[in-house]
Design a protein around this motif. Structure first.
Motif, PDB file in Angstrom:
ATOM      1  N   SER A   1       0.707 -20.141 -20.364  1.00 61.34           N
ATOM      2  CA  SER A   1       1.186 -19.590 -21.938  1.00 61.34           C
ATOM      3  C   SER A   1       2.798 -19.125 -21.477  1.00 61.34           C
ATOM      4  O   SER A   1       2.464 -18.196 -21.160  1.00 61.34           O
ATOM      5  CB  SER A   1       0.643 -19.616 -23.619  1.00 61.34           C
ATOM      6  OG  SER A   1       0.794 -17.964 -23.458  1.00 61.34           O
ATOM      7  N   THR A   2       3.493 -19.340 -22.288  1.00 60.91           N
ATOM      8  CA  THR A   2       4.843 -18.480 -22.278  1.00 60.91           C
ATOM      9  C   THR A   2       5.160 -17.144 -22.559  1.00 60.91           C
ATOM     10  O   THR A   2       5.077 -16.181 -21.701  1.00 60.91           O
ATOM     11  CB  THR A   2       5.867 -19.211 -22.751  1.00 60.91           C
ATOM     12  OG1 THR A   2       5.965 -20.677 -23.045  1.00 60.91           O
ATOM     13  CG2 THR A   2       7.145 -18.691 -22.817  1.00 60.91           C
ATOM     14  N   GLU A   3       3.703 -17.032 -23.446  1.00 56.37           N
ATOM     15  CA  GLU A   3       3.429 -15.254 -23.370  1.00 56.37           C
ATOM     16  C   GLU A   3       3.405 -14.659 -23.047  1.00 56.37           C
ATOM     17  O   GLU A   3       2.998 -13.359 -22.840  1.00 56.37           O
ATOM     18  CB  GLU A   3       3.173 -15.172 -25.374  1.00 56.37           C
ATOM     19  CG  GLU A   3       4.147 -15.575 -26.028  1.00 56.37           C
ATOM     20  CD  GLU A   3       5.287 -15.217 -26.184  1.00 56.37           C
ATOM     21  OE1 GLU A   3       5.264 -13.057 -25.656  1.00 56.37           O
ATOM     22  OE2 GLU A   3       6.148 -15.682 -26.050  1.00 56.37           O
ATOM     23  N   GLN A   4       1.684 -15.423 -21.836  1.00 56.46           N
ATOM     24  CA  GLN A   4       1.107 -15.059 -21.738  1.00 56.46           C
ATOM     25  C   GLN A   4       1.767 -14.328 -20.133  1.00 56.46           C
ATOM     26  O   GLN A   4       1.489 -13.001 -19.667  1.00 56.46           O
ATOM     27  CB  GLN A   4      -0.275 -15.972 -21.323  1.00 56.46           C
ATOM     28  CG  GLN A   4      -1.006 -15.156 -20.183  1.00 56.46           C
ATOM     29  CD  GLN A   4      -2.391 -16.470 -19.555  1.00 56.46           C
ATOM     30  OE1 GLN A   4      -2.526 -17.631 -20.034  1.00 56.46           O
ATOM     31  NE2 GLN A   4      -3.430 -16.314 -18.739  1.00 56.46           N
ATOM     32  N   PHE A   5       2.439 -15.624 -19.691  1.00 57.94           N
ATOM     33  CA  PHE A   5       3.642 -15.322 -18.132  1.00 57.94           C
ATOM     34  C   PHE A   5       4.405 -13.717 -18.807  1.00 57.94           C
ATOM     35  O   PHE A   5       4.500 -12.761 -17.949  1.00 57.94           O
ATOM     36  CB  PHE A   5       3.956 -16.021 -17.908  1.00 57.94           C
ATOM     37  CG  PHE A   5       4.856 -16.107 -16.960  1.00 57.94           C
ATOM     38  CD1 PHE A   5       4.510 -15.871 -15.628  1.00 57.94           C
ATOM     39  CD2 PHE A   5       5.950 -15.912 -16.803  1.00 57.94           C
ATOM     40  CE1 PHE A   5       5.497 -15.916 -14.147  1.00 57.94           C
ATOM     41  CE2 PHE A   5       7.174 -15.878 -16.234  1.00 57.94           C
ATOM     42  CZ  PHE A   5       7.115 -15.158 -15.015  1.00 57.94           C
ATOM     43  N   ARG A   6       5.315 -13.806 -20.023  1.00 61.49           N
ATOM     44  CA  ARG A   6       5.776 -13.039 -20.681  1.00 61.49           C
ATOM     45  C   ARG A   6       5.348 -11.760 -20.747  1.00 61.49           C
ATOM     46  O   ARG A   6       6.206 -10.629 -19.867  1.00 61.49           O
ATOM     47  CB  ARG A   6       6.706 -13.165 -21.778  1.00 61.49           C
ATOM     48  CG  ARG A   6       7.702 -12.123 -22.303  1.00 61.49           C
ATOM     49  CD  ARG A   6       7.698 -12.254 -23.334  1.00 61.49           C
ATOM     50  NE  ARG A   6       8.178 -13.811 -24.389  1.00 61.49           N
ATOM     51  CZ  ARG A   6       9.593 -14.333 -23.875  1.00 61.49           C
ATOM     52  NH1 ARG A   6      10.369 -13.699 -23.820  1.00 61.49           N
ATOM     53  NH2 ARG A   6       9.493 -15.715 -24.097  1.00 61.49           N
ATOM     54  N   GLN A   7       4.180 -11.120 -20.834  1.00 60.45           N
ATOM     55  CA  GLN A   7       3.582  -9.858 -20.715  1.00 60.45           C
ATOM     56  C   GLN A   7       3.110  -9.835 -19.031  1.00 60.45           C
ATOM     57  O   GLN A   7       3.540  -8.689 -18.885  1.00 60.45           O
ATOM     58  CB  GLN A   7       2.055 -10.486 -21.655  1.00 60.45           C
ATOM     59  CG  GLN A   7       1.322  -8.797 -21.672  1.00 60.45           C
ATOM     60  CD  GLN A   7      -0.189  -8.836 -22.531  1.00 60.45           C
ATOM     61  OE1 GLN A   7      -0.373 -10.092 -22.981  1.00 60.45           O
ATOM     62  NE2 GLN A   7      -1.020  -8.436 -22.026  1.00 60.45           N
TER      63      GLN A   7
END
Length: 633
Positions: free
Chosen positions: A55-61
């Motif tokens: 997910s985008t948020e997973q990669f962002r983290q």
């Protein structure tokens, strides 16, 4: 501009106007579709690998955590722009995709790992061992917290790492570096050479007459860029560090004794026990095993029956706080030496615990720890004062004050440098004074501009704020300003040109059968030698360029190379080449083979993963990737 906005909004009228302006901006964002800042991104998937979704948020983290890790290593944050310039964003994405592909492959193969094995792997990690050499839960928690992990997430990630390692070990099983490669590298690394050489400097260039005004002017015109005045900047800065503000206080015995009383139990040496455990999948199986031990079966024989090695059951000699599972710890420290517990319901399953040797703890005296306590208290006091001043300085800067104004208001000494170039030199060519050793404020200032509200630099346990007050652009100088420099450079070039010609002439003579000793005698220079050195050798008085030239030159041939001093040249002749014997059974060869094997293994795994990603299908959302990494900004 930001400081001006802060000033403008410092009163009720300014606040009203700024609120109206921001309201209009928010409405315009909604009209033009930028309201995703409130809803989250429309596309939540950044990449898919087979059935695995990133997910985008997973990669962002993950990406944010990696940037923070790099920032901690270098002592300053890495910006999004810098990360993209170094290709760091693409490296992180590729690593995540590679890991996801192997995770997906492990799932397809049905690979798994027990909780007990995951726990054993974590507790045996040397990164988490304390001063006693045993697993330290406090160190474990602090270490994973520093890199942004919770305990649950770290345990889950380590299980995946282990499964990926199983696949990697299978891929590289039986891999062996080719014998021809090993022998070639050994010969390359261990070949030895001997040379004789002479040094040519200004004395061998002969007399250099002063240039005519016309020659000097022509030289200046041809090399104007050499003599440009560099860009200079006027900067001011203030450092708030424990050393700069002089807040390393003297700690009294009364204060230290108070801390000692609070920490007495922690300062004491805790009791340590040799602890072993066997984990069972069910309480019934554990109870059956305990009954067999009660009937005479030894704990060690039970472990062997279950196919466990000593390392699989031994938790080491640890303090109670050194055992990750609280239930296991409680059981272990309620037993006598040699006893085996009843089944214990632990975090990773039901276990039987055995205690071996017991090492009693002991108390410490105030006198034995007073110096260390006082240092810790003094450091804590200083950090508190630095933090307080940091907040006050930020408040002043937020109110629109310059660095100098804020420093004066807080009673701090600001440093102002009238003019400095990128190399840290003043217009007179001398290094500027007043900048603490190791502070990179100059490079930061040359990356900023006049009026920019710069973030503070972290330095020596504190902070440094700076302003760029003025910029003097680089410019061309007239010959009258730099006449002495121009003449010195002209002379250096003349000497260099003559030495190159003389060195080339000597090399030609040696190629025709001449002797270097004769050339040394005719020039009045010393003939030196260096014998039996390798490619990576460091020889006194012999520059690295000479060593490299020696290994590019055949035996009995000559060459020239730059000397250690500016303008110096060295003429050398290779007098001997020694080919090394190759002993494939030696320890050095074993180390070399291990290094080669690691490189070959990495290449093979990389190729496997690349093929795997193609087979199971990999898709990347470039828009989401650009959004997270700041490429759209």
């Amino acid at each position: 501009m930001l400081r001006g906005m802060r000033k403008a909004s410092s009163n009720w009228l300014g606040k009203t106007i700024m609120a109206a302006v921001m309201g209009v901006l928010i409405i315009s964002f909604g009209i033009w579709g930028i309201a995703d800042i409130f809803r989250g991104f429309g596309q939540s998937t950044l990449a898919t690998i087979g059935h695995t979704e990133i997910s985008t948020e997973q990669f962002r983290q993950i990406y944010t955590e990696r940037l923070q890790q790099i920032g901690r290593q270098f002592g300053r944050p890495m910006t999004m722009d810098q990360a993209r310039a170094f290709g760091f964003d693409r490296q992180v994405l590729q690593q995540i995709i590679d890991e996801a592909a192997l995770n997906e492959h492990a799932r397809q193969l049905g690979l798994g790992q027990s909780d007990a094995e995951t726990m054993r792997m974590i507790t045996s990690d040397p990164n988490f061992k304390g001063v006693s050499g045993a697993f330290d839960p406090a160190r474990f928690q602090a270490t994973i917290r520093q890199v942004g992990y919770t305990e649950q997430r770290y345990v889950a990630d380590q299980r995946k790492v282990s499964l990926r390692r199983q696949i990697a070990n299978t891929i590289t099983a039986g891999l062996e570096p080719p014998k021809a490669m090993v022998e070639a590298l050994v010969r390359f690394q261990n070949e030895q050479r001997s040379i004789e050489y002479i040094k040519l400097d200004a004395a061998q260039a002969g007399t250099i007459d002063p240039p005519s005004p016309e020659a000097l002017a022509a030289y200046f015109e041809d090399h104007k860029t050499r003599f440009r005045a560099p860009e200079y900047r006027k900067i001011s800065f203030v450092a708030i560090t424990p050393e700069e503000i002089g807040k390393w206080s003297t700690v009294s015995d009364e204060e230290a004794r108070k801390v000692f009383e609070e920490r007495k139990d922690k300062l004491a040496t805790a009791e340590r026990r040799q602890v072993s455990q066997i984990v069972f999948p069910s309480i019934e199986e554990a109870q059956a095993a305990r009954s067999r031990i009660a009937s005479g079966l030894s704990f060690e024989d039970l472990a062997k029956e279950r196919g466990l090695n000593p390392a699989d059951v031994d938790l080491g000699t640890v303090a109670k706080s050194g055992i990750l599972d609280p239930a296991i710890a409680e059981a272990a420290f309620s037993l006598n030496s040699g006893e085996v517990s009843e089944p214990v319901k632990g975090r990773f399953g039901t276990a039987l615990v055995k205690v071996g040797k017991i090492e009693p703890g002991n108390q410490v005296t105030y006198e034995s720890v007073a110096p260390q306590l006082k240092r810790e208290i003094a450091a804590a006091n200083a950090r508190t004062q630095v933090a307080s001043l940091h907040d006050k300085m930020e408040d002043e800067r937020g109110g629109g004050a310059s660095v100098v104004e804020a420093a004066q208001k807080l009673g701090l000494a600001a440093v102002t440098i009238e003019a400095v170039d990128r190399s840290g030199r003043a217009p007179n060519g001398q290094p500027v004074a007043g900048i603490p050793q190791g502070l990179n404020v100059i490079s930061q200032a040359f990356s900023s501009d006049i009026g920019v509200d710069n973030d503070p630099i972290q330095f020596n346990g504190g902070y440094v704020w700076f302003d760029v007050l003025g910029i003097t652009p680089s410019r061309e100088r007239g010959i009258d300003e730099v006449k002495d420099q121009v003449e010195a450079r002209w002379r250096e070039d003349q000497i260099s040109s003559r030495l190159r010609a003389k060195a080339a002439d000597i090399v030609q003579k040696l190629g025709q059968g001449g002797k270097l000793a004769d050339e040394a005698a005719s020039l009045g220079v010393k003939l030196d030698t260096a014998a039996g050195f390798k490619r990576d050798a460091t020889l006194p008085g012999v520059p690295a360029d000479v060593i490299q030239a020696a290994f590019r030159t055949p035996k009995d041939a000559a060459a020239q190379a730059p000397g250690a001093a500016g303008g110096e040249l060295i003429v050398l002749r290779v007098t001997d080449v020694t080919e090394p014997a190759v002993d494939l059974a030696s320890s050095d060869i074993k180390k070399l083979k291990d290094a080669l094997l690691q490189g070959l293994s990495d290449e093979q795994i990389a190729e496997y993963v690349k093929k795997l990603e193609a087979l199971i299908g990999t898709r990347i959302n470039p828009g989401a990737f650009a959004q997270v990494t700041g490429a759209n900004n």
